[in-house]
Design a protein around this motif. Structure first.
Motif, PDB file in Angstrom:
ATOM      1  N   THR A  60       6.141   0.806  -3.371  1.00 24.34           N
ATOM      2  CA  THR A  60       5.556   1.904  -2.599  1.00 24.34           C
ATOM      3  C   THR A  60       4.152   1.613  -2.429  1.00 24.34           C
ATOM      4  N   TYR A  61       3.426   2.085  -1.291  1.00 21.54           N
ATOM      5  CA  TYR A  61       2.230   2.190  -0.981  1.00 21.54           C
ATOM      6  C   TYR A  61       1.808   3.465  -0.291  1.00 21.54           C
ATOM      7  N   THR A  62       0.436   3.801  -0.763  1.00 26.40           N
ATOM      8  CA  THR A  62      -0.148   4.900  -0.223  1.00 26.40           C
ATOM      9  C   THR A  62      -1.498   4.186   0.769  1.00 26.40           C
ATOM     10  N   CYS A  63      -1.608   3.201   0.685  1.00 25.78           N
ATOM     11  CA  CYS A  63      -2.477   2.354   1.679  1.00 25.78           C
ATOM     12  C   CYS A  63      -2.056   1.433   2.515  1.00 25.78           C
ATOM     13  N   SER A  64      -2.825   0.876   3.625  1.00 23.11           N
ATOM     14  CA  SER A  64      -2.293  -0.089   4.359  1.00 23.11           C
ATOM     15  C   SER A  64      -3.591  -1.097   4.280  1.00 23.11           C
ATOM     16  N   PRO A  65      -3.481  -2.367   5.102  1.00 28.17           N
ATOM     17  CA  PRO A  65      -4.699  -3.200   5.157  1.00 28.17           C
ATOM     18  C   PRO A  65      -5.833  -2.673   5.765  1.00 28.17           C
ATOM     19  N   SER A 140       5.782   4.692   3.590  1.00 27.70           N
ATOM     20  CA  SER A 140       5.586   3.396   2.496  1.00 27.70           C
ATOM     21  C   SER A 140       5.545   4.238   1.374  1.00 27.70           C
ATOM     22  N   THR A 141       5.831   5.401   1.264  1.00 29.13           N
ATOM     23  CA  THR A 141       5.679   6.062  -0.240  1.00 29.13           C
ATOM     24  C   THR A 141       7.031   6.606  -0.769  1.00 29.13           C
TER      25      THR A 141
END
Length: 186
Positions: A60-65, A140-141
């Motif tokens: 999971t991601y809380t950010c993007s590039p 993404s979370t």
């Protein structure tokens, strides 16, 4: 006057600083979730969407590039229509959208809490360009449950697009599903 640092050590310090800044700008997974097997008939694979697999761990991601003038991303195919593989209505306006309208969902970090909702972005790919409206978050979370159509969390670099976007980019239908692109706010 003598210099405390030699040219070689100054170069090493400069390279180290560049590496640290680069490291800080990367987006790393913020966690993982364990996949659950969807109930029979509950994962819509209309546009070759993946279904969660029981026991598989998904990042999971809380950010993007980081954003730039032309941010690199991966274009995926999504239906924003009722009954489509996009799940429920769009986050930005609570509505479904016709697949012949150029609309997109952005990964969580780029969606940025809805700050891009109903704004246009420019997508460049396949030697063409198209403007599309942001109507949803490609989360993404979270994932692997009913609200997400039992699909895994979205990777952190996704622009999830309607069929209209793919058509405007001139991608042949048999190649729809995944394309390296760049995008920017329009």
């Amino acid at each position: 006057m003598t210099s405390f640092f030699s040219k070689g050590s100054t170069l090493v310090i400069l390279l180290l600083a560049i590496c640290l800044v680069s490291e800080a700008q990367q987006c790393r997974p913020s966690g993982r979730i364990r996949g659950r097997k969807p109930p029979p008939g509950q994962c819509n694979q209309e546009d070759d969407s993946d279904c969660c697999k029981a026991g598989k761990m998904y990042p999971t991601y809380t950010c993007s590039p980081p954003m730039s003038g032309n941010t690199q991303a991966y274009l995926t195919l999504n239906s924003f229509e009722a009954g489509g593989d996009g799940g429920g209505p769009s986050e930005c306006d609570g509505k479904y959208h016709n697949d012949n309208t150029p609309v997109v969902a952005l990964s969580t970090g780029w969606y940025n809490g809805g700050s891009r909702c109903l704004n246009n972005i420019r997508i460049n790919g396949n030697g063409r360009s198209v403007v599309a409206m942001v109507v949803d978050e490609c989360d993404s979370t979270e994932g692997c449950y009913a609200d997400h159509d039992y699909q895994p969390p979205c990777p952190n670099n996704i622009v999830d697009a309607s069929k209209a976007v793919w058509k405007a980019l001139g991608v042949s239908e048999d190649n729809w599903g995944g394309l390296d692109i760049t995008w920017s706010d329009a």
